[in-house]
Design a protein around this motif. Sequence first.
Motif, PDB file in Angstrom:
ATOM      1  N   ARG A 272       0.865  -1.176   0.000  1.00  0.00           N
ATOM      2  CA  ARG A 272       0.000   0.000   0.000  1.00  0.00           C
ATOM      3  C   ARG A 272       0.902   1.226   0.000  1.00  0.00           C
ATOM      4  N   GLU A 285      -3.353   0.754  -3.693  1.00  0.00           N
ATOM      5  CA  GLU A 285      -3.096  -0.614  -3.251  1.00  0.00           C
ATOM      6  C   GLU A 285      -2.503  -1.414  -4.408  1.00  0.00           C
ATOM      7  N   ARG A 287      -1.536  -4.965  -5.684  1.00  0.00           N
ATOM      8  CA  ARG A 287      -1.817  -6.377  -5.375  1.00  0.00           C
ATOM      9  C   ARG A 287      -0.556  -7.217  -5.569  1.00  0.00           C
TER      10      ARG A 287
END
Length: 365
Positions: A272, A285, A287
């Motif tokens: 993040r 964010e 992944r």
Amino acid sequence: MTDHYETLGVARDAGQDEIKKAYRRLARELHPDVNPSADAAERFKDVTHAYDVLGDAQSRAEYDRGPLPGMGGAGGFGFGDIFEQFFGGGGRSSGPRSRRQPGQDSLLRVDLDLADVVFGVHRELRVQTAVLCETCDGAATAPGTSPERCTQCGGSGHVQRQVRSLLGNVVTNQPCTVCQGFGTVIPQPCHTCAGHGRVRAERTIPVDIPAGVDTGLRIQLPGQGEVGEGGGPAGTLYLEINVRHHDVFSRDGDDLLGTLEVSMPDAALGARASVDGIDGPVEVEVRAGIQSGDVITVGDRGVTRLRGSGRGDLRLGVQVVTPTKTDRRTEELLRELKERTRAPEPQLSQFKQGLFAKMRDRFHL
């Protein structure tokens, strides 16, 4: 023949201020920028012509006197009409022309930063233009004086001349060379504007530029252009928008595009981050397992829509960054990672688009 008083919707004994107010009201209602219909455009021309005649005291007086009785009659077709067709005037004229002429339109380029178009911006624009002469208030005459009836044409704006033709001697009407067709002369012109009713000056125009504008768009400001000769109505000022280049973001419609650099560990494990958006911090964010060329979309952080409501998206194309300098311990860890993940040796595979082409295509999905 259309009555100019009926066109403006005023009584024949209406004062000049009442005529001016009626014209402004109708102009706002019928101007092509407000009402694009063909009928409105035609009525706008009629209203403007009616005001050109009735808005000037001299031309209004000539209009009120009406045409002189004579050959051809009020609705007939006589020799005067024939002469007008062939010799440019015949025995009748359209009366003196007004000194009040519509002003020219103007074009001004306005440079904006990308941040300005996200929410809109207020600007105080400084322009060099023709403005109403404050000394004579557009009358073109020196204070305390007024135009005088032309003795050459008797105030008609035209003079009769005899021309020899195949039909014999023909009397034609031509613009008076003394008064230039105005029907009046100005013995004492205004010393400030030299008899033009307008002067060149710098104006400051406050403008609220809406959000969502883009390069090439033109904003119309009716009545903010150049004032016409004789204090005539001002034209339209057009603002042509130019959005400057931004070092981080580019624009695609209502969306903003950018590149997000991600380290190899963050790309593998996920992360993040808080990055600087064009109007403040943006939480992103990443992944786990993200690849170069993937796109992260943050909703409602693009450009405010020019037409409609809400904002576009912020779309960030991912670029995984490979370390260029490593120490011995880092190299050991990378070798261990390679063994644990059983990473294949470099090899040829099916052709794939480059990073930037891939990002471009994904942005336009």
